[in-house]
Design a protein around this motif. Structure first.
Motif, PDB file in Angstrom:
ATOM      1  N   GLU A  56     -25.191   6.996  41.346  1.00  0.00           N
ATOM      2  CA  GLU A  56     -24.566   8.113  41.673  1.00  0.00           C
ATOM      3  C   GLU A  56     -24.759   9.432  40.720  1.00  0.00           C
ATOM      4  O   GLU A  56     -24.956  10.432  41.421  1.00  0.00           O
ATOM      5  N   LYS A  63     -28.877  16.188  44.438  1.00  0.00           N
ATOM      6  CA  LYS A  63     -28.007  17.227  45.396  1.00  0.00           C
ATOM      7  C   LYS A  63     -28.142  18.284  44.939  1.00  0.00           C
ATOM      8  O   LYS A  63     -28.392  19.438  45.396  1.00  0.00           O
ATOM      9  N   VAL A  79     -27.520  12.422  53.341  1.00  0.00           N
ATOM     10  CA  VAL A  79     -27.061  11.506  54.015  1.00  0.00           C
ATOM     11  C   VAL A  79     -27.155  10.071  53.561  1.00  0.00           C
ATOM     12  O   VAL A  79     -26.397   9.087  53.415  1.00  0.00           O
ATOM     13  N   HIS A  81     -27.957   9.110  50.957  1.00  0.00           N
ATOM     14  CA  HIS A  81     -27.459   8.763  49.598  1.00  0.00           C
ATOM     15  C   HIS A  81     -26.022   8.145  49.871  1.00  0.00           C
ATOM     16  O   HIS A  81     -25.612   7.203  49.358  1.00  0.00           O
ATOM     17  N   ALA A  82     -25.274   8.870  50.810  1.00  0.00           N
ATOM     18  CA  ALA A  82     -23.727   8.317  51.024  1.00  0.00           C
ATOM     19  C   ALA A  82     -24.094   7.073  51.498  1.00  0.00           C
ATOM     20  O   ALA A  82     -23.320   6.082  51.333  1.00  0.00           O
ATOM     21  N   ASP A  86     -22.146   3.861  49.923  1.00  0.00           N
ATOM     22  CA  ASP A  86     -21.293   2.872  50.602  1.00  0.00           C
ATOM     23  C   ASP A  86     -21.679   1.627  50.485  1.00  0.00           C
ATOM     24  O   ASP A  86     -20.810   0.705  50.470  1.00  0.00           O
TER      25      ASP A  86
END
Length: 129
Positions: A56, A63, A79, A81-82, A86
């Motif tokens: 994170e 970012k 994207v 990363h997300a 998840d």
């Protein structure tokens, strides 16, 4: 048996902060492998949580690095990363329910190493030049 992976010069991005963060993430993965191999599953799960936190923090830094870039490459990277967070978060919840052993660790390593090799190296080479 899984073995820890070291970040060699061939896989560095050339961006010192990023490479140091990659080393720390891979070191955390190595620690999970060691803990799981001796049956210290609670500690392995705790290290997994710490690894997610490292990811994170690393992703937040990237970012900021990419802010202002409106390219498809930058957007796809964010994207990814997300998707990774998840996936890791879901795996960690399952990890807390019961260890699946090397299968889980293999998936964690594959997910993180793929991102480093496929995305981070190319990203930094593109945006650092």
């Amino acid at each position: 048996m899984l073995r820890p992976i070291e970040l060699t010069r061939a896989f560095e991005t050339g961006h010192e902060k990023t490479d140091d963060e990659h080393r720390e993430i891979l070191k955390s993965c190595g620690e999970m492998i060691a803990l799981q191999s001796v049956g210290q599953l609670t500690d392995c799960s705790r290290e997994f949580g710490a690894c997610i936190k490292q990811c994170e923090d690393h992703f937040d830094g990237e970012k900021q690095f990419l802010e202002g870039s409106n390219t498809a490459t930058a957007k796809a990277h964010l994207v990814d990363h997300a998707v990774i967070l998840d996936k890791l978060t879901t795996m960690h919840k399952d990890c807390n329910k019961g260890c699946t052993g090397g299968e889980c660790l293999s998936e964690i390593m594959h997910t993180l190493v793929r991102h480093i090799l496929k995305h981070d190296i190319a990203l930094h080479r593109k945006f650092d030049t």
